[in-house]
Design an enzyme around this catalytic site. Structure first.
Site, PDB file in Angstrom:
ATOM      1  N   CYS A   1       0.565  -1.154  -0.187  1.00 36.45           N
ATOM      2  CA  CYS A   1       0.231  -0.054  -0.270  1.00 36.45           C
ATOM      3  C   CYS A   1       0.974   1.371   0.034  1.00 36.45           C
ATOM      4  O   CYS A   1       1.837   1.690   1.138  1.00 36.45           O
ATOM      5  CB  CYS A   1      -1.382   0.418   1.687  1.00 36.45           C
ATOM      6  SG  CYS A   1      -1.535   1.719   1.589  1.00 36.45           S
TER       7      CYS A   1
ATOM      8  N   CYS B   1       0.340   3.135   3.374  1.00 39.00           N
ATOM      9  CA  CYS B   1       1.405   2.629   4.590  1.00 39.00           C
ATOM     10  C   CYS B   1       2.651   2.670   4.623  1.00 39.00           C
ATOM     11  O   CYS B   1       3.369   2.941   4.933  1.00 39.00           O
ATOM     12  CB  CYS B   1       0.961   1.226   4.284  1.00 39.00           C
ATOM     13  SG  CYS B   1      -0.395   0.612   5.219  1.00 39.00           S
TER      14      CYS B   1
ATOM     15  N   ASP C   1      -1.025  16.016  -1.489  1.00 40.45           N
ATOM     16  CA  ASP C   1      -1.505  15.533  -2.981  1.00 40.45           C
ATOM     17  C   ASP C   1      -0.506  15.549  -3.730  1.00 40.45           C
ATOM     18  O   ASP C   1      -0.093  16.399  -3.492  1.00 40.45           O
ATOM     19  CB  ASP C   1      -2.850  15.754  -2.971  1.00 40.45           C
ATOM     20  CG  ASP C   1      -3.127  14.635  -4.250  1.00 40.45           C
ATOM     21  OD1 ASP C   1      -4.037  13.643  -3.573  1.00 40.45           O
ATOM     22  OD2 ASP C   1      -2.041  14.177  -5.714  1.00 40.45           O
TER      23      ASP C   1
ATOM     24  N   HIS D   1      -3.949   0.546   8.477  1.00 41.29           N
ATOM     25  CA  HIS D   1      -4.281   0.616   6.928  1.00 41.29           C
ATOM     26  C   HIS D   1      -5.951   0.452   7.376  1.00 41.29           C
ATOM     27  O   HIS D   1      -6.380  -1.287   7.608  1.00 41.29           O
ATOM     28  CB  HIS D   1      -3.886  -0.508   6.114  1.00 41.29           C
ATOM     29  CG  HIS D   1      -3.810  -1.058   5.216  1.00 41.29           C
ATOM     30  ND1 HIS D   1      -3.798  -0.380   3.812  1.00 41.29           N
ATOM     31  CD2 HIS D   1      -5.267  -1.787   4.546  1.00 41.29           C
ATOM     32  CE1 HIS D   1      -4.719  -0.671   2.753  1.00 41.29           C
ATOM     33  NE2 HIS D   1      -5.159  -1.416   3.428  1.00 41.29           N
TER      34      HIS D   1
ATOM     35  N   ASN E   1     -12.970   9.567  -1.631  1.00 41.16           N
ATOM     36  CA  ASN E   1     -14.102   8.470  -2.516  1.00 41.16           C
ATOM     37  C   ASN E   1     -13.762   7.585  -2.375  1.00 41.16           C
ATOM     38  O   ASN E   1     -12.629   6.718  -1.358  1.00 41.16           O
ATOM     39  CB  ASN E   1     -12.905   9.231  -4.077  1.00 41.16           C
ATOM     40  CG  ASN E   1     -12.763  10.284  -4.463  1.00 41.16           C
ATOM     41  OD1 ASN E   1     -14.118  11.192  -4.954  1.00 41.16           O
ATOM     42  ND2 ASN E   1     -11.628  10.455  -4.973  1.00 41.16           N
TER      43      ASN E   1
ATOM     44  N   THR F   1      -8.523   5.443  -5.980  1.00 41.94           N
ATOM     45  CA  THR F   1      -7.715   5.026  -6.556  1.00 41.94           C
ATOM     46  C   THR F   1      -6.498   4.130  -5.869  1.00 41.94           C
ATOM     47  O   THR F   1      -5.766   3.362  -5.934  1.00 41.94           O
ATOM     48  CB  THR F   1      -6.535   6.105  -7.625  1.00 41.94           C
ATOM     49  OG1 THR F   1      -6.557   7.335  -7.118  1.00 41.94           O
ATOM     50  CG2 THR F   1      -7.821   6.710  -8.507  1.00 41.94           C
TER      51      THR F   1
ATOM     52  N   HIS G   1      -6.744   2.556   0.724  1.00 41.40           N
ATOM     53  CA  HIS G   1      -6.173   3.700   2.262  1.00 41.40           C
ATOM     54  C   HIS G   1      -7.081   4.384   2.621  1.00 41.40           C
ATOM     55  O   HIS G   1      -6.620   5.481   1.360  1.00 41.40           O
ATOM     56  CB  HIS G   1      -4.497   3.570   2.385  1.00 41.40           C
ATOM     57  CG  HIS G   1      -4.376   3.510   4.035  1.00 41.40           C
ATOM     58  ND1 HIS G   1      -2.953   2.847   4.324  1.00 41.40           N
ATOM     59  CD2 HIS G   1      -4.812   4.951   5.182  1.00 41.40           C
ATOM     60  CE1 HIS G   1      -3.177   3.341   5.512  1.00 41.40           C
ATOM     61  NE2 HIS G   1      -3.593   4.589   5.395  1.00 41.40           N
TER      62      HIS G   1
ATOM     63  N   HIS H   1      -8.783   7.401   3.381  1.00 36.17           N
ATOM     64  CA  HIS H   1      -7.831   9.155   2.866  1.00 36.17           C
ATOM     65  C   HIS H   1      -9.011  10.000   3.203  1.00 36.17           C
ATOM     66  O   HIS H   1     -10.200   9.586   1.986  1.00 36.17           O
ATOM     67  CB  HIS H   1      -6.926   9.270   1.805  1.00 36.17           C
ATOM     68  CG  HIS H   1      -7.146   8.675   0.338  1.00 36.17           C
ATOM     69  ND1 HIS H   1      -7.475   7.871   0.481  1.00 36.17           N
ATOM     70  CD2 HIS H   1      -7.809   9.673  -0.320  1.00 36.17           C
ATOM     71  CE1 HIS H   1      -7.638   7.611  -1.541  1.00 36.17           C
ATOM     72  NE2 HIS H   1      -8.082   8.700  -1.792  1.00 36.17           N
TER      73      HIS H   1
ATOM     74  N   HIS I   1      -8.900  14.142   1.159  1.00 34.26           N
ATOM     75  CA  HIS I   1      -9.084  14.992   0.698  1.00 34.26           C
ATOM     76  C   HIS I   1      -9.146  16.148   0.855  1.00 34.26           C
ATOM     77  O   HIS I   1     -10.300  16.802   1.568  1.00 34.26           O
ATOM     78  CB  HIS I   1      -9.626  14.925  -1.169  1.00 34.26           C
ATOM     79  CG  HIS I   1      -8.793  13.984  -1.229  1.00 34.26           C
ATOM     80  ND1 HIS I   1      -8.381  14.119  -2.576  1.00 34.26           N
ATOM     81  CD2 HIS I   1      -9.290  12.418  -2.035  1.00 34.26           C
ATOM     82  CE1 HIS I   1      -8.091  12.390  -3.036  1.00 34.26           C
ATOM     83  NE2 HIS I   1      -8.816  11.546  -2.739  1.00 34.26           N
TER      84      HIS I   1
HETATM   85  P1  AMP Z   1      -8.314   8.892  -4.178  1.00 40.67           P
HETATM   86  O1  AMP Z   1      -7.981   9.072  -5.897  1.00 40.67           O
HETATM   87  O2  AMP Z   1      -8.870   9.506  -4.255  1.00 40.67           O
HETATM   88  O3  AMP Z   1      -8.001   7.185  -4.032  1.00 40.67           O
HETATM   89  O4  AMP Z   1      -6.986   9.547  -4.302  1.00 40.67           O
HETATM   90  C1  AMP Z   1      -5.837   9.049  -4.205  1.00 40.67           C
HETATM   91  C2  AMP Z   1      -4.595  10.118  -4.389  1.00 40.67           C
HETATM   92  O5  AMP Z   1      -3.174  10.323  -4.007  1.00 40.67           O
HETATM   93  C3  AMP Z   1      -4.410  10.923  -5.630  1.00 40.67           C
HETATM   94  O6  AMP Z   1      -5.242  12.411  -5.016  1.00 40.67           O
HETATM   95  C4  AMP Z   1      -3.075  11.784  -6.523  1.00 40.67           C
HETATM   96  O7  AMP Z   1      -2.674  12.095  -6.434  1.00 40.67           O
HETATM   97  C5  AMP Z   1      -2.603  10.921  -4.769  1.00 40.67           C
HETATM   98  N1  AMP Z   1      -1.382  10.314  -4.570  1.00 40.67           N
HETATM   99  C6  AMP Z   1      -0.853   8.687  -5.036  1.00 40.67           C
HETATM  100  N2  AMP Z   1       0.303   8.543  -4.675  1.00 40.67           N
HETATM  101  C7  AMP Z   1       0.758   9.852  -4.139  1.00 40.67           C
HETATM  102  C8  AMP Z   1       2.211  10.161  -3.436  1.00 40.67           C
HETATM  103  N3  AMP Z   1       3.056   9.691  -3.455  1.00 40.67           N
HETATM  104  N4  AMP Z   1       2.138  11.160  -2.788  1.00 40.67           N
HETATM  105  C9  AMP Z   1       1.164  11.941  -2.204  1.00 40.67           C
HETATM  106  N5  AMP Z   1      -0.410  11.975  -2.519  1.00 40.67           N
HETATM  107  C10 AMP Z   1      -0.630  10.638  -3.737  1.00 40.67           C
HETATM  108 ZN    ZN Z   2      -2.348   1.085   3.456  1.00 32.48          ZN
END
Ligand code: AMP
Ligand code: ZN
Length: 115
Positions: free
Chosen positions: A6, A9, A32, A48, A89, A97, A100, A102, A104
């Site tokens: 992940c 993680c 982000d 997680h 989301n 996507t 884990h 999160h 925004h």
């Molecule tokens: P979601 O599409 O709601 O699952 O959001 C995932 C978010 O994680 C997206 O806005 C990505 O730009 C962000 N993201 C993916 N990888 C990283 C990373 N290594 N550091 C910071 N943000 C990330």
């Molecule tokens: Zn995780």
């Protein structure tokens, strides 16, 4: 996805870099990597949890902590007075996507319903 692979993680364990905004025992907030607004921070639980669907009654204190972190981020980045949006989301139609949990935190410009 399993915790070992992940991406969040890995950020929490320090195996991947991040631009941290706030950290405590239970939560982490970081910028982000692909911001859609001047302020775009992700607030995650350190444990997680795949999505809101995995939360249970016993996670109530953690959800409180997450909201405290959201408040701190908003104040720290100066969007507490101008306003901001908190989005989580979930699943395919929600365009999740990273699996884990999160939140925004998005602000720093006028948002529309479609962002
Ligand atoms: P979601 O599409 O709601 O699952 O959001 C995932 C978010 O994680 C997206 O806005 C990505 O730009 C962000 N993201 C993916 N990888 C990283 C990373 N290594 N550091 C910071 N943000 C990330
Ligand atoms: Zn995780």
């Amino acid at each position: 996805m399993h915790e070992e692979n992940c991406i969040f993680c890995k950020i929490i364990r320090g195996e991947l870099p991040s631009q941290k905004v706030h950290e405590d025992e239970e939560t982490l907030a970081f910028h982000d990597i692909n911001p859609i607004a001047p302020v775009h921070v992700l607030v995650v639980p350190k444990r997680h949890i795949a999505s809101v669907l995995e939360l249970t009654e016993t996670d109530a204190p953690l959800i409180g902590r997450i909201h405290r972190t959201i408040q701190r981020v908003a104040k720290e980045l100066g969007v507490d007075e101008s306003g901001f949006r908190v989005v989580t989301n979930t699943g395919a139609h929600g365009q999740q996507t990273v699996f884990h949990l999160h939140y925004h935190v998005i602000g720093g410009r006028q948002l529309t319903w479609t962002m």
